[in-house]
Enzyme design. Sequence first.
Site, short mmCIF file in Angstrom:
data_model
loop_
_atom_site.label_atom_id
_atom_site.label_comp_id
_atom_site.label_asym_id
_atom_site.label_seq_id
_atom_site.Cartn_x
_atom_site.Cartn_y
_atom_site.Cartn_z
N TYR A 172 -1.49 1.26 4.12
CA TYR A 172 -2.39 2.35 4.45
C TYR A 172 -3.79 1.85 4.71
O TYR A 172 -4.11 0.69 4.43
CB TYR A 172 -2.38 3.41 3.34
N ARG B 239 -7.37 -5.10 9.54
CA ARG B 239 -6.69 -5.32 8.26
C ARG B 239 -5.30 -4.66 8.26
O ARG B 239 -4.34 -5.19 7.71
CB ARG B 239 -7.53 -4.78 7.10
N ARG C 91 19.58 4.64 1.31
CA ARG C 91 18.79 3.75 0.45
C ARG C 91 19.45 2.38 0.38
O ARG C 91 20.65 2.28 0.09
CB ARG C 91 18.68 4.34 -0.96
N LYS D 107 -2.63 -4.09 1.82
CA LYS D 107 -3.00 -2.75 1.36
C LYS D 107 -1.78 -1.85 1.32
O LYS D 107 -1.56 -1.01 2.22
CB LYS D 107 -4.11 -2.17 2.26
N GLU E 168 -10.87 -6.78 -9.46
CA GLU E 168 -11.54 -5.73 -8.69
C GLU E 168 -11.39 -4.41 -9.43
O GLU E 168 -10.76 -4.34 -10.48
CB GLU E 168 -10.95 -5.65 -7.28
N LEU F 121 -7.99 -7.07 -2.76
CA LEU F 121 -8.01 -6.54 -1.40
C LEU F 121 -9.28 -7.05 -0.70
O LEU F 121 -10.35 -7.07 -1.29
CB LEU F 121 -8.02 -5.01 -1.42
N1 PDD Z 1 -9.42 1.73 -1.59
N2 PDD Z 1 -9.85 -2.90 -3.67
C1 PDD Z 1 -8.88 -1.98 -3.79
C2 PDD Z 1 -7.81 -2.19 -4.80
C3 PDD Z 1 -8.91 -0.82 -2.98
O1 PDD Z 1 -7.95 0.10 -3.09
C4 PDD Z 1 -9.98 -0.65 -2.06
C5 PDD Z 1 -10.06 0.55 -1.16
C6 PDD Z 1 -10.98 -1.64 -1.99
C7 PDD Z 1 -12.13 -1.54 -1.03
O2 PDD Z 1 -11.72 -1.76 0.29
P1 PDD Z 1 -12.51 -1.08 1.51
O3 PDD Z 1 -13.93 -1.49 1.37
O4 PDD Z 1 -11.87 -1.68 2.71
O5 PDD Z 1 -12.33 0.41 1.38
C8 PDD Z 1 -10.86 -2.76 -2.80
C9 PDD Z 1 -9.40 2.88 -0.72
C10 PDD Z 1 -10.75 3.41 -0.40
C11 PDD Z 1 -8.48 3.92 -1.33
O6 PDD Z 1 -7.44 3.52 -1.82
O7 PDD Z 1 -8.77 5.13 -1.28
#
Ligand code: PDD
Length: 287
Positions: free
Chosen positions: A33, A52, A101, A151, A183, A207
């Site tokens: 996503y 990405r 499945r 992601k 993170e 990420l």
């Molecule tokens: N999340 N690390 C993780 C685990 C994340 O899920 C996200 C983003 C980030 C930051 O990435 P970016 O700057 O590209 O948004 C870092 C999104 C916003 C979400 O899951 O809603």
Amino acid sequence: MTRTVYVNGEYLPEDEAKVSIFDRAFLMADGVYEVTSVLGGKLIDFAGHAKRLERSLNELDIKKPAVFDDLLEIHRELVRVNDIEDGLVYLQITRGAPGDRDFVFPDPETTEPTVVLFTQNKPGLADSPAAKTGMKIISIEDVRWGRRDIKTVQLLYPSMGKMMAKKAGADDAWMVQDGHVTEGTSNNAYIIKGNTIITRALSNDILHGITRAAVLRFAREAQMQVEERNFTIDEAKEADEAFITSASAFVMPVIEIDGVALGDGVPGARTARLREIYLDESRKAAI
Ligand code: PDD
């Protein structure tokens, strides 16, 4: 107003949009996503998110859907029809629905990826009160899988982490692996000591945030030092400032870690400046 969403080539009212119960994302979290923010009706760093996304698909061997090159248009159309001034566009691509499945990946010749997009309306997204008050963070063990650079929609542990934070009276959690912060549950984590921003280096452990890349570039341009290295929760508690970044939070100050106030216990000046630069520059470059 009923929200219009996009599913596999069709724009539909949200209550008419459907995906199969055999979808690989539903059964196996087999999907990726992106979340792209919208400010002033325009998309922030769409190109970064698209790049990405392509990488996530490649890493998991998910076929690039035929509509990949139309994703910008689809984002824009959803923002337009849903009248989004400030908000988010959520996009998900899964390995598709093979009709049963099975752990084995379906044949990409016969199973098309599922493509879903929807908007989230968030008026005043860039004026969130947390930007002024700052966030309280708790630390939790990072027990996620080893490919956090992809992601994927496997968000159960991050979701549990948010709930652990909530239960502890905090706003979010930073995850710790082998004593070092990886993170936040849905954001990248930073501390500031003097004129130096410290954040974990890129690897499969975190990420590769699109906001992170932009913020570190702006920080260097503003003559701040950037150290991409591991740091501990103890080091973070001693920092002058701390913050997080993500597409939905932009740059958000952290004022407390595991009950310990950072610096003066209020959002730091450098963090506020970085947020301002990030928002200004991102608005200018929005498409
Ligand atoms: N999340 N690390 C993780 C685990 C994340 O899920 C996200 C983003 C980030 C930051 O990435 P970016 O700057 O590209 O948004 C870092 C999104 C916003 C979400 O899951 O809603």
